[in-house]
Structures are given as structure tokens and as C-alpha cells.
Design an enzyme around this catalytic site. Sequence first.
Site, mmCIF file in Angstrom:
data_model
loop_
_atom_site.group_PDB
_atom_site.id
_atom_site.type_symbol
_atom_site.label_atom_id
_atom_site.label_comp_id
_atom_site.label_asym_id
_atom_site.label_seq_id
_atom_site.Cartn_x
_atom_site.Cartn_y
_atom_site.Cartn_z
ATOM 1 C CB SER A 244 -18.109 -30.845 -24.027
ATOM 2 O OG SER A 244 -18.388 -30.404 -25.331
ATOM 3 C CD GLU B 256 -20.625 -33.022 -31.261
ATOM 4 O OE1 GLU B 256 -20.480 -32.699 -32.455
ATOM 5 O OE2 GLU B 256 -20.668 -32.201 -30.336
ATOM 6 C CD GLU C 243 -24.707 -31.670 -29.876
ATOM 7 O OE1 GLU C 243 -24.229 -32.317 -30.838
ATOM 8 O OE2 GLU C 243 -24.123 -30.714 -29.354
ATOM 9 C CG ASP D 54 -16.357 -32.763 -31.178
ATOM 10 O OD1 ASP D 54 -15.172 -32.902 -30.791
ATOM 11 O OD2 ASP D 54 -17.103 -31.839 -30.768
ATOM 12 C CG HIS E 82 -25.707 -27.348 -32.399
ATOM 13 N ND1 HIS E 82 -26.569 -28.394 -32.220
ATOM 14 C CD2 HIS E 82 -24.468 -27.913 -32.491
ATOM 15 C CE1 HIS E 82 -25.912 -29.526 -32.202
ATOM 16 N NE2 HIS E 82 -24.640 -29.270 -32.360
HETATM 17 P P1 PGA Z 1 -21.113 -28.374 -26.388
HETATM 18 O O1 PGA Z 1 -20.721 -29.422 -27.509
HETATM 19 O O2 PGA Z 1 -22.109 -27.452 -26.929
HETATM 20 O O3 PGA Z 1 -21.620 -29.236 -25.258
HETATM 21 O O4 PGA Z 1 -19.832 -27.660 -26.008
HETATM 22 C C1 PGA Z 1 -20.478 -29.056 -28.836
HETATM 23 C C2 PGA Z 1 -19.049 -29.339 -29.257
HETATM 24 O O5 PGA Z 1 -18.198 -29.745 -28.445
HETATM 25 O O6 PGA Z 1 -18.722 -29.150 -30.427
HETATM 26 ZN ZN ZN Z 2 -16.537 -29.797 -30.149
#
Ligand code: PGA
Ligand code: ZN
Length: 425
Positions: free
Chosen positions: A40, A160, A201, A238, A362
Site C-alpha cells: 500500500s 491493520e 505481515e 491503520d 517495516h
Molecule cells: P505497506 O504497508 O508496507 O504495504 O505500505 C505498511 C503501512 O501502510 O503502514
Molecule cells: Zn500505513
Amino acid sequence: VIEQVKAREIFDSRGNPTVEVDVILSDGIRGRAAVPSGASTGEKEAVELRDGGERLQGKGVATAVKNVTTEINAALRGADPFNQAHVDQIMIDLDGTPNKARLGANAILGVSMATACAAALETHQPLYRYLGGEDLELPQTFHNVINGGEHADNGIGMQEFLITAVERTSFRDGFEKIANTYHTLKKVIEDAGFTTGLGDEGGFAPDLNSSEEALKMLREAIVKAGYEPGKEIAIAFDAAASYFYNDQTKNYDLEGTTYTPDELSDYYGKLLDEFPEIISVEDPYDENDWENFEKFTQKYGDRVQIITDDNICTNPKLIRQAIKDGMANAILVKLNQIGTVTETLEAMRLARKNGYNTMMSHRSGETEDTFLADFTVATNAGQLKSGAPARSERVAKYNQLLRIEEELGQDGTRLAKFPNEVDAD
Ligand code: PGA
Ligand code: ZN
């Protein structure tokens, strides 16, 4: 001095190619680092160079690797590895674009990180000590245990759902509580009749229909594991709202309901009322919807930490603007969003100087590299999110924190407080 910079294509936790770099010094010391990759991603992130074409679904990084072994290698030969800012500036100038599009942020960041690793080894210090000096603290860690959005194939629209140990006597103590909650959550999900497959994740990815159901399950797991929600184990989410924003209508299409920006704010407010154990909210609005993001912060900023990620992409210029506008009260920090160690440090200094909390992060595509753990301690970032307490590319970072705590713990571990104590000047 730097004698040679080498690179190779390796594979990340999603099976996609990524860049690994070796920086070799004139006495044979070798620093190594691997670059992570997001799913994302924010529009304003530095460019991750991918080959395109047929090989590896177009995701190969052979061009980025070649840029390291040819141009960057030539430019850095003879450079001082202890002058990180100079090394990074040489690459920024060599690239010549504002977003590292020519050489690739994946090429440049790999070299930047590996340079720090080589310099640390040269001084016989652990990386966290070389980069951070004395007076270091262990972060409060946030663990994504239910995955939705772009990170899972289920009906959860937000990305998340994280748990964090608020009350803890050491990093290890907090991590044990998280692991206990994680295993209890697995049972809760099983008992409710859902599958316990994992998302990108390491969190579970049950096919729930809403974020609210995910939050309910989290609370149940915390209680069943024997902890008090909010006091011992708290919750964060998130939303990654860019991924359910509708460009045409300017509304948000989340889990089968269309929300105007104001309605979405009310919905978040309802969740915060229903789940007072939520202490942190990331990306509640689209990456270009600064206006509604700011309104949200005005309304809820005293109640919870509000993190901006996709809007600012660890970019000092954008962070300056966000601070001026009062967009949030915390930033997410991802090295590969901006592409060098030096610029990441600048972004963090800027945020903390202005009273913003910093959460290191991460990416959803990770490797076994533990640079992130050392960097989090070195910068006293205060907070880190690195996924569930499962899947080795996630746990590698936490295991490294356990080792660091063991080393630092000889004089008693210092633990980051929430919200962080930000710099005074
Ligand atoms: P991403 O997700 O590593 O897929 O960008 C992490 C986040 O959005 O915080
Ligand atoms: Zn994010």
C-alpha cells in the site's frame, strides 16, 4: 575508505525480488543490507525501480542492481564510510531526480544502509551503538495481528489491527504478553469458525466482514489472555484509507457502506467510543485528502495518537507542510519511502522537534535483515511496528531487540513511554 559496492537480487517475504547490497571497505570489512518493499505504497514515495517486461512478472530489480555495481560503485570508490551524509549526498546528486527515479530508491537505500553497517563493523560496535551513541531506549512495539485491506484477501476494509503492550517491565516482558495474546487470538478466531491463515505481515486474515468485528475479536483475545484492555494491552489501527477512497465521488467506500468524509469521521468516533483501548490511528483519510485528515486531528488528536504515513512518505518537505497544517501528531517512518539514511534521520528530527511522535515501520514485503531494529533503538524512535510476533522476517526484528535489550540491560533497560517524550528545542 569504500573499496567496492556490490549488489544482488534476492527475494523478499512475498517472493518478490529485492536489492541486497554489500559495501566493502579497503581492509576487507563488509557491510550488508537488504531493502524492503510496500504494497500500500504512497504516491509520493521515492521510486522503487523495477525492470518491467516478462521476467518475474516485471518485478525484477536487475536494473537497480546494475546501477549499484556500475555508476554508484564508481562514484563511491574512495569515499569515507563514516561520513554517511556525504555518501548519501553523492548518490542523490548522481541520481539527479527529486524522487530517485533514475538510479532507483531501492538501489540507493541498499547502499546507504550497507554503508552504515560497514562503518559500524569497522569501529567494532553494534549498529545501534554506532548510529545512536549512549542513552538509548527500547521502543514500544505495535504488532499487526489482524490483516485486512491490501495485505489480505478478506472482507476487512481497513489494513491493520495492532496490539501493543503498554504496561511492561522490559521489552521482553511486553513481547511475551503480545505473544500470549496472539496465540489466544488464534483460538478466538478458530472458535468463531474462521480460518487462521496469515496475511503479509504475519497477522491472521480471517474472512470477517468488518473492521468492527476485527476489533471485537481483538478485545476478546486480550481479555481471554488475562490482560486488561487499554491498561496492559492497547489497540491501534491503520485504516490505510487511500485504498478505500473513491476518487470520483470523494467519498469512502468501506466494507459495503459509502461514507462522506464527515460520516467517516463519525464512524471512527463511534469506534473510539466503543473501544476506548484504541490509542493510535493511522491514515484515517486518503493521502491527498489533507483537509479532512486535519479536521480529524482537530477533533480526536487529544484522545489518540494520529499517524500520517501515505500523505508524507518520510519526506522532510512534506513533513514540514504537514506540521504547518497541523495534520497529525505522529509520523510513520519508512526508510525506503525516502531512500537514504540521512534523509530519514532529518525527517525524524524535524518531526520530534515539532512535538510529533515517531513510529518506525517495516514494509509488508520484508527480508531477514534486522537493520530496522538497530535503527529504531539508535534514533530513540519510541515506537516500532514490525508485524505480528510470527513469520521470521517479522520476528527477526523483535529477536534483534531482545538481543539489544540483553546488551543494554546490563545498566537497566530504558523503555519508551507512550506518547513519547519529544525533544524540547
Ligand atoms: P505497506 O504497508 O508496507 O504495504 O505500505 C505498511 C503501512 O501502510 O503502514
Ligand atoms: Zn500505513
